[in-house]
Scaffold this motif. Sequence first.
Motif, PDB file in Angstrom:
ATOM      1  N   GLY A  47      -7.370  -0.920  -4.980  1.00 40.79           N
ATOM      2  CA  GLY A  47      -8.269  -0.894  -3.834  1.00 40.79           C
ATOM      3  C   GLY A  47      -9.314  -1.991  -3.929  1.00 40.79           C
ATOM      4  N   TYR A  48      -9.753  -2.456  -2.776  1.00 40.90           N
ATOM      5  CA  TYR A  48     -10.829  -3.445  -2.687  1.00 40.90           C
ATOM      6  C   TYR A  48     -11.939  -2.802  -1.857  1.00 40.90           C
ATOM      7  CZ  TYR A  48      -7.284  -6.584  -4.462  1.00 40.90           C
ATOM      8  OH  TYR A  48      -6.317  -7.157  -5.244  1.00 40.90           O
ATOM      9  N   LYS A  61      -3.888  -2.354  -1.624  1.00 38.16           N
ATOM     10  CA  LYS A  61      -2.538  -2.839  -1.899  1.00 38.16           C
ATOM     11  C   LYS A  61      -1.771  -1.725  -2.595  1.00 38.16           C
ATOM     12  CE  LYS A  61      -3.355  -7.772  -2.766  1.00 38.16           C
ATOM     13  NZ  LYS A  61      -3.202  -8.839  -3.792  1.00 38.16           N
ATOM     14  N   THR A  62      -0.572  -1.433  -2.112  1.00 34.67           N
ATOM     15  CA  THR A  62       0.293  -0.490  -2.806  1.00 34.67           C
ATOM     16  C   THR A  62       1.565  -1.234  -3.210  1.00 34.67           C
ATOM     17  OG1 THR A  62       1.204   0.313  -0.723  1.00 34.67           O
ATOM     18  CG2 THR A  62      -0.596   1.584  -1.681  1.00 34.67           C
ATOM     19  N   ILE A  80      -0.070  -4.245   2.122  1.00 36.03           N
ATOM     20  CA  ILE A  80      -1.514  -4.496   2.163  1.00 36.03           C
ATOM     21  C   ILE A  80      -2.066  -3.931   3.466  1.00 36.03           C
ATOM     22  CG2 ILE A  80      -3.340  -6.235   1.959  1.00 36.03           C
ATOM     23  CD1 ILE A  80      -1.129  -8.132   0.833  1.00 36.03           C
ATOM     24  N   LYS A  81      -3.093  -3.071   3.330  1.00 35.61           N
ATOM     25  CA  LYS A  81      -3.708  -2.445   4.510  1.00 35.61           C
ATOM     26  C   LYS A  81      -5.183  -2.834   4.584  1.00 35.61           C
ATOM     27  CE  LYS A  81      -0.871   1.732   4.098  1.00 35.61           C
ATOM     28  NZ  LYS A  81      -0.940   3.173   3.829  1.00 35.61           N
ATOM     29  N   LEU A  91      -4.685  -3.172  10.180  1.00 35.12           N
ATOM     30  CA  LEU A  91      -3.827  -4.328   9.919  1.00 35.12           C
ATOM     31  C   LEU A  91      -2.950  -3.982   8.722  1.00 35.12           C
ATOM     32  CD1 LEU A  91      -6.061  -7.539  10.177  1.00 35.12           C
ATOM     33  CD2 LEU A  91      -4.349  -6.727  11.798  1.00 35.12           C
ATOM     34  N   VAL A  92      -1.665  -4.261   8.827  1.00 36.54           N
ATOM     35  CA  VAL A  92      -0.741  -3.962   7.735  1.00 36.54           C
ATOM     36  C   VAL A  92       0.160  -5.173   7.516  1.00 36.54           C
ATOM     37  CG1 VAL A  92       1.123  -2.462   6.937  1.00 36.54           C
ATOM     38  CG2 VAL A  92      -0.763  -1.486   8.255  1.00 36.54           C
TER      39      VAL A  92
END
Length: 198
Positions: A47-48, A61-62, A80-81, A91-92
């Motif tokens: 996570g960010y 990010k997964t 990335i979400k 946004l994906v």
Amino acid sequence: MKLKIFEQNQHLKDLTPFELMAKDITILNGIVKGEPTYEKGRKTSTGYYLDKEQTNLAIEKTFSDELDENGFLKGLNILIKWFDIYGNPVLVKRVYVPLSVSESAEIIIKRRKRMIDYLKESGVRLGVKEYIDSLFNYYSNYQQSGITRNLLNSFIENGSDELQQAVTNENNQEIAGILNHILPNGTTVKDSLLNQIS
């Protein structure tokens, strides 16, 4: 679109979604990269955040594996979400990273090493470091039919199941006593160890 990252990156508001998703998220203003999560040595997400306490998730990010028909790792899928101010992923972006045979092998070895490192650190945090140190020393110098073998190294380097078998069938009373020690979370050292390496 009201992305969380706009709070400290006003200059990004005029970008199209495609331009935005092409940005290196690690260098955005105010972004704090969170602690990655792992499952049996495999990184599953990162996570960010917009805060040091890591409660205000802005981007996630997964990661998932792409396997070939024989079950070998051939690539990594990254999702990335980007989240809006309401916590919705608006946004994906999907990214596929193909891996060569040597890259795949390197990743698998790192994952197995991470499993062992996780067990070591868990031992410290659960207050049973001396037990884990004894186990790892024992299995690094494992005696079998007069031959000394490093079962930890065999597991890390080759994915050998000898460590799992040795732990499962342990008949050394001192080591069996350590393996049967109940941890604060209610599981035994043995169950915790086998859960990671199997």
